[in-house]
Design a protein around this motif. Structure first.
Motif, PDB file in Angstrom:
ATOM      1  N   GLU A  82     -69.081  -4.503 -23.061  1.00 24.44           N
ATOM      2  CA  GLU A  82     -69.889  -4.627 -21.965  1.00 24.44           C
ATOM      3  C   GLU A  82     -69.728  -3.442 -21.136  1.00 24.44           C
ATOM      4  O   GLU A  82     -70.938  -2.794 -20.545  1.00 24.44           O
ATOM      5  CB  GLU A  82     -69.466  -5.809 -21.027  1.00 24.44           C
ATOM      6  CG  GLU A  82     -69.733  -7.210 -21.825  1.00 24.44           C
ATOM      7  CD  GLU A  82     -69.259  -8.344 -20.920  1.00 24.44           C
ATOM      8  OE1 GLU A  82     -69.138  -8.239 -19.680  1.00 24.44           O
ATOM      9  OE2 GLU A  82     -68.996  -9.326 -21.409  1.00 24.44           O
ATOM     10  N   ALA A  83     -68.739  -2.794 -20.989  1.00 21.89           N
ATOM     11  CA  ALA A  83     -68.332  -1.706 -20.368  1.00 21.89           C
ATOM     12  C   ALA A  83     -69.210  -0.404 -20.773  1.00 21.89           C
ATOM     13  O   ALA A  83     -69.691   0.293 -20.186  1.00 21.89           O
ATOM     14  CB  ALA A  83     -67.005  -0.945 -20.081  1.00 21.89           C
ATOM     15  N   HIS A  84     -68.941  -0.292 -22.344  1.00 20.37           N
ATOM     16  CA  HIS A  84     -69.683   0.676 -22.764  1.00 20.37           C
ATOM     17  C   HIS A  84     -71.418   0.526 -22.689  1.00 20.37           C
ATOM     18  O   HIS A  84     -71.908   1.413 -22.482  1.00 20.37           O
ATOM     19  CB  HIS A  84     -69.291   0.660 -24.197  1.00 20.37           C
ATOM     20  CG  HIS A  84     -70.093   1.809 -25.267  1.00 20.37           C
ATOM     21  ND1 HIS A  84     -71.149   1.555 -25.793  1.00 20.37           N
ATOM     22  CD2 HIS A  84     -69.645   3.015 -25.520  1.00 20.37           C
ATOM     23  CE1 HIS A  84     -71.733   2.637 -26.441  1.00 20.37           C
ATOM     24  NE2 HIS A  84     -70.388   3.534 -26.540  1.00 20.37           N
ATOM     25  N   ALA A  85     -71.893  -0.676 -22.911  1.00 21.82           N
ATOM     26  CA  ALA A  85     -73.393  -0.686 -22.928  1.00 21.82           C
ATOM     27  C   ALA A  85     -73.798  -0.632 -21.286  1.00 21.82           C
ATOM     28  O   ALA A  85     -74.889   0.121 -21.218  1.00 21.82           O
ATOM     29  CB  ALA A  85     -73.543  -2.148 -23.034  1.00 21.82           C
ATOM     30  N   VAL A 120     -63.135   3.808 -24.685  1.00 23.40           N
ATOM     31  CA  VAL A 120     -64.441   4.696 -24.487  1.00 23.40           C
ATOM     32  C   VAL A 120     -63.978   5.783 -23.676  1.00 23.40           C
ATOM     33  O   VAL A 120     -63.049   5.781 -22.797  1.00 23.40           O
ATOM     34  CB  VAL A 120     -65.701   4.135 -24.074  1.00 23.40           C
ATOM     35  CG1 VAL A 120     -66.321   3.163 -25.186  1.00 23.40           C
ATOM     36  CG2 VAL A 120     -65.441   3.421 -22.795  1.00 23.40           C
ATOM     37  N   PHE A 121     -64.442   6.992 -23.874  1.00 18.33           N
ATOM     38  CA  PHE A 121     -64.279   8.212 -23.125  1.00 18.33           C
ATOM     39  C   PHE A 121     -65.565   9.052 -22.578  1.00 18.33           C
ATOM     40  O   PHE A 121     -66.405   8.863 -23.373  1.00 18.33           O
ATOM     41  CB  PHE A 121     -63.262   9.077 -24.063  1.00 18.33           C
ATOM     42  CG  PHE A 121     -62.075   8.688 -24.511  1.00 18.33           C
ATOM     43  CD1 PHE A 121     -60.930   8.807 -23.891  1.00 18.33           C
ATOM     44  CD2 PHE A 121     -62.225   7.847 -25.911  1.00 18.33           C
ATOM     45  CE1 PHE A 121     -59.929   7.797 -24.420  1.00 18.33           C
ATOM     46  CE2 PHE A 121     -61.054   7.257 -26.389  1.00 18.33           C
ATOM     47  CZ  PHE A 121     -59.872   7.330 -25.803  1.00 18.33           C
ATOM     48  N   PHE A 122     -65.326   9.433 -21.371  1.00 17.65           N
ATOM     49  CA  PHE A 122     -66.452  10.200 -20.804  1.00 17.65           C
ATOM     50  C   PHE A 122     -66.016  11.258 -19.915  1.00 17.65           C
ATOM     51  O   PHE A 122     -64.921  11.162 -19.611  1.00 17.65           O
ATOM     52  CB  PHE A 122     -67.496   9.388 -20.240  1.00 17.65           C
ATOM     53  CG  PHE A 122     -67.065   8.694 -18.830  1.00 17.65           C
ATOM     54  CD1 PHE A 122     -66.988   9.253 -17.668  1.00 17.65           C
ATOM     55  CD2 PHE A 122     -66.351   7.361 -18.878  1.00 17.65           C
ATOM     56  CE1 PHE A 122     -66.559   8.770 -16.300  1.00 17.65           C
ATOM     57  CE2 PHE A 122     -65.831   6.704 -17.927  1.00 17.65           C
ATOM     58  CZ  PHE A 122     -65.934   7.288 -16.620  1.00 17.65           C
ATOM     59  N   ARG A 123     -66.724  12.317 -19.385  1.00 19.73           N
ATOM     60  CA  ARG A 123     -66.247  13.278 -18.333  1.00 19.73           C
ATOM     61  C   ARG A 123     -67.513  13.079 -17.326  1.00 19.73           C
ATOM     62  O   ARG A 123     -68.793  12.602 -17.477  1.00 19.73           O
ATOM     63  CB  ARG A 123     -66.461  14.668 -19.114  1.00 19.73           C
ATOM     64  CG  ARG A 123     -65.388  14.761 -20.415  1.00 19.73           C
ATOM     65  CD  ARG A 123     -65.522  16.153 -20.695  1.00 19.73           C
ATOM     66  NE  ARG A 123     -64.617  16.416 -22.021  1.00 19.73           N
ATOM     67  CZ  ARG A 123     -63.357  16.302 -21.668  1.00 19.73           C
ATOM     68  NH1 ARG A 123     -62.844  16.377 -20.354  1.00 19.73           N
ATOM     69  NH2 ARG A 123     -62.577  16.650 -22.644  1.00 19.73           N
ATOM     70  N   ASP A 124     -67.207  13.488 -16.206  1.00 17.02           N
ATOM     71  CA  ASP A 124     -67.922  13.555 -15.078  1.00 17.02           C
ATOM     72  C   ASP A 124     -68.552  14.858 -15.201  1.00 17.02           C
ATOM     73  O   ASP A 124     -68.280  15.774 -16.111  1.00 17.02           O
ATOM     74  CB  ASP A 124     -67.181  13.750 -13.533  1.00 17.02           C
ATOM     75  CG  ASP A 124     -66.164  14.731 -13.231  1.00 17.02           C
ATOM     76  OD1 ASP A 124     -66.429  15.423 -13.983  1.00 17.02           O
ATOM     77  OD2 ASP A 124     -65.552  14.480 -12.222  1.00 17.02           O
ATOM     78  N   PRO A 125     -69.666  15.379 -14.168  1.00 19.32           N
ATOM     79  CA  PRO A 125     -70.194  16.314 -14.373  1.00 19.32           C
ATOM     80  C   PRO A 125     -69.544  17.778 -14.212  1.00 19.32           C
ATOM     81  O   PRO A 125     -69.866  18.746 -15.030  1.00 19.32           O
ATOM     82  CB  PRO A 125     -71.325  16.336 -13.247  1.00 19.32           C
ATOM     83  CG  PRO A 125     -71.445  14.859 -13.008  1.00 19.32           C
ATOM     84  CD  PRO A 125     -70.103  14.576 -13.296  1.00 19.32           C
TER      85      PRO A 125
END
Length: 152
Positions: A82-85, A120-125
């Protein structure tokens, strides 16, 4: 005595761009956006929904940390799919769901029960690195036997 972590300072280059990312794309609540007297001072505090810990971005907040240098920040959710979506829907560039250990095989076969090992992994701007971990249940840690022994 309780020791609580309540604020993490995140170094950014553009406060407005970072505020938009954290508030609009991640859904963090904007608690404060203030400019104390003096040039180059601004403090924006944002809190993830349900969290007791906020992030602070701003101008003149962390002069010795270059923007994008903070890595390993971690958010925790009960349902990683759900978080990924939600992140994808909001336009965040996010990794595919990853699993550790035996749940990795279950994930490849279409399983969703990633008890505490889905990420899951992400980066801010600016490039600050974030992980999102699914935690379905937290284990309890018993004190060591020596700590509970009677002194006599």
């Amino acid at each position: 005595m309780n020791w609580t972590l309540e604020v993490v300072v995140v170094p950014v280059a553009d406060v407005d761009r970072a505020k938009a990312f954290y508030a609009d794309k991640l859904g963090f609540n904007v608690d404060h956006d203030i400019s104390p007297p003096g040039p180059g001072n601004r403090l924006v505090q944002l809190t993830p929904p349900g969290s007791g810990c906020s992030v602070v971005i701003g101008e003149g907040v962390v002069p010795h940390m270059p923007p994008g240098s903070l890595q390993g920040l971690q958010l925790v959710v009960p349902h990683i799919a759900e978080a990924h979506a939600q992140l994808v829907e909001r336009g965040v560039e996010v990794s595919e769901i990853q699993a550790l250990g035996s749940d990795e095989n279950a994930l490849r076969q279409g399983g969703t029960a990633l008890d505490n090992v889905g990420f899951v992994f992400f980066r801010d701007p600016d490039g600050n690195g974030w992980a999102v971990q699914q935690i379905s249940a937290r284990g309890s840690v018993s004190p060591p036997a020596a700590a509970t022994a009677e002194i006599g």
